[in-house]
Design a protein around this motif. Structure first.
Motif, PDB file in Angstrom:
ATOM      1  N   HIS A  82       0.846  -1.183   0.000  1.00 17.64           N
ATOM      2  CA  HIS A  82       0.000   0.000   0.000  1.00 17.64           C
ATOM      3  C   HIS A  82       0.891   1.246   0.000  1.00 17.64           C
ATOM      4  N   HIS A 138       1.177   5.678  -1.586  1.00 14.52           N
ATOM      5  CA  HIS A 138       0.557   6.838  -2.217  1.00 14.52           C
ATOM      6  C   HIS A 138       1.488   7.348  -3.307  1.00 14.52           C
ATOM      7  N   ALA A 181       3.156   4.594   2.767  1.00 16.99           N
ATOM      8  CA  ALA A 181       2.099   5.147   3.617  1.00 16.99           C
ATOM      9  C   ALA A 181       2.546   5.039   5.074  1.00 16.99           C
ATOM     10  N   GLU A 189      -2.217   6.510   7.918  1.00 18.84           N
ATOM     11  CA  GLU A 189      -3.205   5.468   7.613  1.00 18.84           C
ATOM     12  C   GLU A 189      -4.292   5.392   8.682  1.00 18.84           C
ATOM     13  N   LEU A 247      -6.532   8.448   8.419  1.00 18.08           N
ATOM     14  CA  LEU A 247      -7.385   8.335   7.228  1.00 18.08           C
ATOM     15  C   LEU A 247      -8.517   7.350   7.441  1.00 18.08           C
ATOM     16  N   HIS A 249      -8.340   3.464  -0.210  1.00 19.81           N
ATOM     17  CA  HIS A 249      -8.272   4.874  -0.562  1.00 19.81           C
ATOM     18  C   HIS A 249      -7.075   5.086  -1.480  1.00 19.81           C
TER      19      HIS A 249
HETATM   20 ZN   LIG Z   1      -2.922   4.992   2.460  1.00 18.15          ZN
END
Ligand SMILES: [Zn+2]
Ligand SMILES: [Zn+2]
Length: 148
Positions: free
Chosen positions: A93, A95, A110, A115, A118, A136
């Protein structure tokens, strides 16, 4: 970034089979290249790195791989399509940092703190709508170190 393991290729083959598509040697090579990349790659970058995959075949293969959710098209700040492995396949994971000047797209890890924040914010925002959040995507747009 991900392991170039059998599990990755087995899963890719399964996802293609679900769409009656074969995991051809070109498709396998594209998945291999993307699994080793540290950022989303353009079609030209994939073709340059891959072992003898013609551009015409790469276009078609990437479309099919995206339909099968083996790869994901990453939106940048320009019209150039960029591709990466689906997150549930790469297990990474992350961004993206997008440079609005040169168009470069870079992966960033991330942070656990971001995290958590979020996840809380997403839950609160989606709850009222009866919406169930599964993932996301966050892109930070600005200027890369080469362009500042
Ligand atoms: Zn994330
Ligand atoms: Zn830049």
């Amino acid at each position: 970034m991900a392991e170039d393991g059998d599990r990755l290729h087995d899963e890719a083959a399964l996802r293609l089979a679900a769409l009656d598509q074969r995991y051809t040697s070109n498709r396998r090579e594209i998945v291999r290249v993307l699994s080793r990349a540290e950022r989303p790659l353009t079609i030209n970058e994939i073709v340059d790195t891959a072992d003898s995959v013609p551009v015409s075949s790469a276009y078609r293969s990437l479309t099919v791989l995206a339909e099968a959710r083996v790869v994901r098209k990453v939106a940048g700040n320009d019209d150039t399509g960029r591709f990466e492995l689906a997150e549930d396949l790469s297990g990474q994971h992350h961004h993206h940092l997008i440079c609005s000047n040169c168009g470069t797209v870079v992966d960033i890890a991330a942070s656990p703190r971001l995290e958590r924040a979020l996840a809380d914010a997403a839950r609160a925002a989606a709850e009222e709508a009866g919406f169930e959040v599964h993932e996301h995507r966050i892109d930070l747009v600005g200027r890369c170190s080469n362009c500042t």
